[in-house]
Write a protein that holds these residues in place. Sequence first.
Motif, PDB file in Angstrom:
ATOM      1  N   THR A 286     -50.620  90.867 -79.895  1.00 48.23           N
ATOM      2  CA  THR A 286     -51.296  90.363 -81.081  1.00 48.23           C
ATOM      3  C   THR A 286     -50.567  90.863 -82.320  1.00 48.23           C
ATOM      4  O   THR A 286     -50.335  92.069 -82.461  1.00 48.23           O
ATOM      5  CB  THR A 286     -52.761  90.817 -81.120  1.00 48.23           C
ATOM      6  OG1 THR A 286     -53.454  90.287 -79.991  1.00 48.23           O
ATOM      7  CG2 THR A 286     -53.446  90.330 -82.393  1.00 48.23           C
ATOM      8  N   ILE A 287     -50.201  89.946 -83.199  1.00 47.09           N
ATOM      9  CA  ILE A 287     -49.470  90.280 -84.427  1.00 47.09           C
ATOM     10  C   ILE A 287     -50.258  89.756 -85.612  1.00 47.09           C
ATOM     11  O   ILE A 287     -50.692  88.596 -85.633  1.00 47.09           O
ATOM     12  CB  ILE A 287     -48.055  89.687 -84.419  1.00 47.09           C
ATOM     13  CG1 ILE A 287     -47.244  90.295 -83.258  1.00 47.09           C
ATOM     14  CG2 ILE A 287     -47.346  89.936 -85.741  1.00 47.09           C
ATOM     15  CD1 ILE A 287     -45.842  89.744 -83.134  1.00 47.09           C
ATOM     16  N   THR A 288     -50.442  90.623 -86.595  1.00 44.87           N
ATOM     17  CA  THR A 288     -51.136  90.251 -87.819  1.00 44.87           C
ATOM     18  C   THR A 288     -50.127  90.066 -88.946  1.00 44.87           C
ATOM     19  O   THR A 288     -49.204  90.875 -89.091  1.00 44.87           O
ATOM     20  CB  THR A 288     -52.173  91.325 -88.197  1.00 44.87           C
ATOM     21  OG1 THR A 288     -53.150  91.410 -87.141  1.00 44.87           O
ATOM     22  CG2 THR A 288     -52.878  90.986 -89.500  1.00 44.87           C
ATOM     23  N   ASN A 289     -50.346  89.050 -89.759  1.00 44.40           N
ATOM     24  CA  ASN A 289     -49.484  88.604 -90.864  1.00 44.40           C
ATOM     25  C   ASN A 289     -48.360  87.718 -90.331  1.00 44.40           C
ATOM     26  O   ASN A 289     -48.396  87.316 -89.170  1.00 44.40           O
ATOM     27  CB  ASN A 289     -48.995  89.779 -91.715  1.00 44.40           C
ATOM     28  CG  ASN A 289     -50.155  90.480 -92.417  1.00 44.40           C
ATOM     29  OD1 ASN A 289     -51.118  89.842 -92.827  1.00 44.40           O
ATOM     30  ND2 ASN A 289     -50.084  91.799 -92.532  1.00 44.40           N
ATOM     31  N   ASN A 290     -47.360  87.419 -91.132  1.00 42.64           N
ATOM     32  CA  ASN A 290     -46.500  86.267 -90.873  1.00 42.64           C
ATOM     33  C   ASN A 290     -45.119  86.638 -90.343  1.00 42.64           C
ATOM     34  O   ASN A 290     -44.563  87.688 -90.678  1.00 42.64           O
ATOM     35  CB  ASN A 290     -46.342  85.453 -92.160  1.00 42.64           C
ATOM     36  CG  ASN A 290     -47.671  84.973 -92.702  1.00 42.64           C
ATOM     37  OD1 ASN A 290     -48.611  84.740 -91.943  1.00 42.64           O
ATOM     38  ND2 ASN A 290     -47.766  84.836 -94.014  1.00 42.64           N
ATOM     39  N   ILE A 291     -44.574  85.723 -89.538  1.00 41.62           N
ATOM     40  CA  ILE A 291     -43.230  85.854 -88.973  1.00 41.62           C
ATOM     41  C   ILE A 291     -42.390  84.680 -89.469  1.00 41.62           C
ATOM     42  O   ILE A 291     -42.861  83.538 -89.522  1.00 41.62           O
ATOM     43  CB  ILE A 291     -43.267  85.852 -87.434  1.00 41.62           C
ATOM     44  CG1 ILE A 291     -43.938  87.125 -86.908  1.00 41.62           C
ATOM     45  CG2 ILE A 291     -41.859  85.719 -86.850  1.00 41.62           C
ATOM     46  CD1 ILE A 291     -44.115  87.124 -85.403  1.00 41.62           C
ATOM     47  N   THR A 292     -41.141  84.969 -89.815  1.00 45.91           N
ATOM     48  CA  THR A 292     -40.182  83.921 -90.169  1.00 45.91           C
ATOM     49  C   THR A 292     -39.041  83.939 -89.172  1.00 45.91           C
ATOM     50  O   THR A 292     -38.445  84.991 -88.913  1.00 45.91           O
ATOM     51  CB  THR A 292     -39.622  84.128 -91.593  1.00 45.91           C
ATOM     52  OG1 THR A 292     -40.702  84.128 -92.528  1.00 45.91           O
ATOM     53  CG2 THR A 292     -38.650  83.020 -91.963  1.00 45.91           C
ATOM     54  N   LEU A 293     -38.737  82.782 -88.600  1.00 43.49           N
ATOM     55  CA  LEU A 293     -37.622  82.657 -87.665  1.00 43.49           C
ATOM     56  C   LEU A 293     -36.372  82.288 -88.454  1.00 43.49           C
ATOM     57  O   LEU A 293     -36.370  81.301 -89.191  1.00 43.49           O
ATOM     58  CB  LEU A 293     -37.922  81.610 -86.605  1.00 43.49           C
ATOM     59  CG  LEU A 293     -39.193  81.842 -85.778  1.00 43.49           C
ATOM     60  CD1 LEU A 293     -39.393  80.710 -84.779  1.00 43.49           C
ATOM     61  CD2 LEU A 293     -39.153  83.179 -85.064  1.00 43.49           C
ATOM     62  N   ILE A 294     -35.310  83.077 -88.278  1.00 42.06           N
ATOM     63  CA  ILE A 294     -34.077  82.909 -89.046  1.00 42.06           C
ATOM     64  C   ILE A 294     -32.936  82.564 -88.101  1.00 42.06           C
ATOM     65  O   ILE A 294     -32.790  83.153 -87.039  1.00 42.06           O
ATOM     66  CB  ILE A 294     -33.710  84.206 -89.811  1.00 42.06           C
ATOM     67  CG1 ILE A 294     -34.901  84.702 -90.635  1.00 42.06           C
ATOM     68  CG2 ILE A 294     -32.482  83.991 -90.681  1.00 42.06           C
ATOM     69  CD1 ILE A 294     -35.276  83.826 -91.804  1.00 42.06           C
ATOM     70  N   ASN A 295     -32.073  81.624 -88.507  1.00 38.62           N
ATOM     71  CA  ASN A 295     -30.876  81.284 -87.720  1.00 38.62           C
ATOM     72  C   ASN A 295     -31.232  81.029 -86.270  1.00 38.62           C
ATOM     73  O   ASN A 295     -32.088  80.222 -85.970  1.00 38.62           O
ATOM     74  CB  ASN A 295     -29.824  82.407 -87.842  1.00 38.62           C
ATOM     75  CG  ASN A 295     -29.100  82.376 -89.169  1.00 38.62           C
ATOM     76  OD1 ASN A 295     -29.142  81.389 -89.878  1.00 38.62           O
ATOM     77  ND2 ASN A 295     -28.438  83.456 -89.515  1.00 38.62           N
ATOM     78  N   ASN A 296     -30.580  81.757 -85.354  1.00 36.95           N
ATOM     79  CA  ASN A 296     -30.781  81.525 -83.932  1.00 36.95           C
ATOM     80  C   ASN A 296     -31.802  82.490 -83.364  1.00 36.95           C
ATOM     81  O   ASN A 296     -31.573  83.137 -82.352  1.00 36.95           O
ATOM     82  CB  ASN A 296     -29.454  81.660 -83.176  1.00 36.95           C
ATOM     83  CG  ASN A 296     -28.447  80.629 -83.627  1.00 36.95           C
ATOM     84  OD1 ASN A 296     -28.811  79.505 -83.910  1.00 36.95           O
ATOM     85  ND2 ASN A 296     -27.188  81.005 -83.721  1.00 36.95           N
TER      86      ASN A 296
END
Length: 508
Positions: A286-296
């Motif tokens: 479980t992860i709280t707050n946001n994730i950004t996927l970058i490049n590969n």
Amino acid sequence: MKKLFYFFAVLFLSSLYTKASAPTDYFRSAQSGDWSNLTTWESSPDNVTYTAATLIPNSAANTIKIDYMVTVSSNQDMDQVIIGFGTLQHNGGTLTVNDGPGDDITVEIIGVFHLNVNPGPVFSGAAAIRIKNSATLRLSATGLTGAGTGVNASNYIYDHNSVLEYTLSLAFSTAGVTYFPNAVPGVIPIFRTTSNIGIVGSNSTTTFNGLFEANGNIIFGNSGDKIFRNGISGTGNIDGSASGKFIINGTSAILGGTGNLTVPAVAGMDIGTGPSCSVALNANKTITNNITLINNGYLFLLPGFNLTMNGIITGGSGTAHVVTIGTGKLTINNIGVTPVTFPVGRFAGNYNPITISTGGGLNYSVRVDTGISPTIVIPLNAVNRTWFVTPSGGTPGTVNTNFSYSAGQANAGFNYAANLELGLHTGVWNVIQTGIVPAGAYQVATTVSTFANNIEAPLVLGNLYAILAADDPVSVNYFTGVKQNANHLLRWKLTCNSSPAVTMVLER
């Protein structure tokens, strides 16, 4: 009688002489004890026959093997030390590591080198301590975690899967510090905490060139970025809500452990800032707050493991998305009116996101798989994907959905420009929307009003009548006959609605 006594006296003295230790002998621990205590040691001139030592080993010795608990509490110099099944614990005095050939202290599998005092070991020249696979360097003293000093000095060599275990409840150094500075990609040591730790972090970057494993609760703060090259794991809860950005950028990384992870509330967490990055989920997380996927930056969900987000994942693309394998799902909680994209795909190169809005504030779990399961009437005329959506927290009303696919992801008979229908399986296939006009060739916006609470709903897209047989599987568009002299010219046109083919037999 005197001659016989003389013979046995010579034999006895000779025996004593052969048992005396030489400084260059091999030494090994005979029992637990202090380094300076003779009873701790045995010695051997050939590394075969050992007897009780008569000297304390030092750097002149051949090899010094430790298979018990040996403590150093006075000034000692050493090299060619092998910590096998035991522990070498530095409690006091100056522990000098001399520079000999090869590694000067080697911590073998399950061996432990325990630093319990500051200052730690003193190195002569390029003397080196190697912590091998599954071995542990245990740290229970403050002041040994600075940038390029202490356990971060070049004298410490960390092999793959070696462990730097931090046992204190006090903060470790973070200002511009790189842990495992010499660990190249592919060599993944572990920084392990065992106690609850208050606020850790500075206004400059902290880098862990390995896996960060928190087995106690820990809070990261201040504006500096925190780079966890090979991921985050452990049983403890990690709270980085007030920290600078979290970053995972290793070629091979994991997210795992039973602890909850709160990434920075403002900066969030970036995955994949290097040329290639993969993150494998090895437990439900479980992860709280946001994730950004970058490049590969591929985030892999392994079979049976689910990622639950109290936040969103952005940056999804064909080269950066959540790969759902087996029954692994991406869950995003509390979806309301605002559209939320689930950046999912079945393989690294296949991207099939679904966007959900008007979700009623409920939680939604999504996975996607190749193929159509269960099968439909004409799979040849459908997109070769099945989306699985599970609402939870209540029964949804009408939910807006937007499905995406790409050229080549449909089966051979699929018409990318034709109108579509959406099927939902509830024991049998049901066509819940029909006559859908695709947006462009690869996107379908529609609604679903038949989701049920905590029930996984398989969804498929196909051309009209691909999912269920029509009432009229074959339509006759026209059938005409014209007499031309002595001949009869027949013309007809048929449309296969749900039948893949039809055979016509003309009879007189």
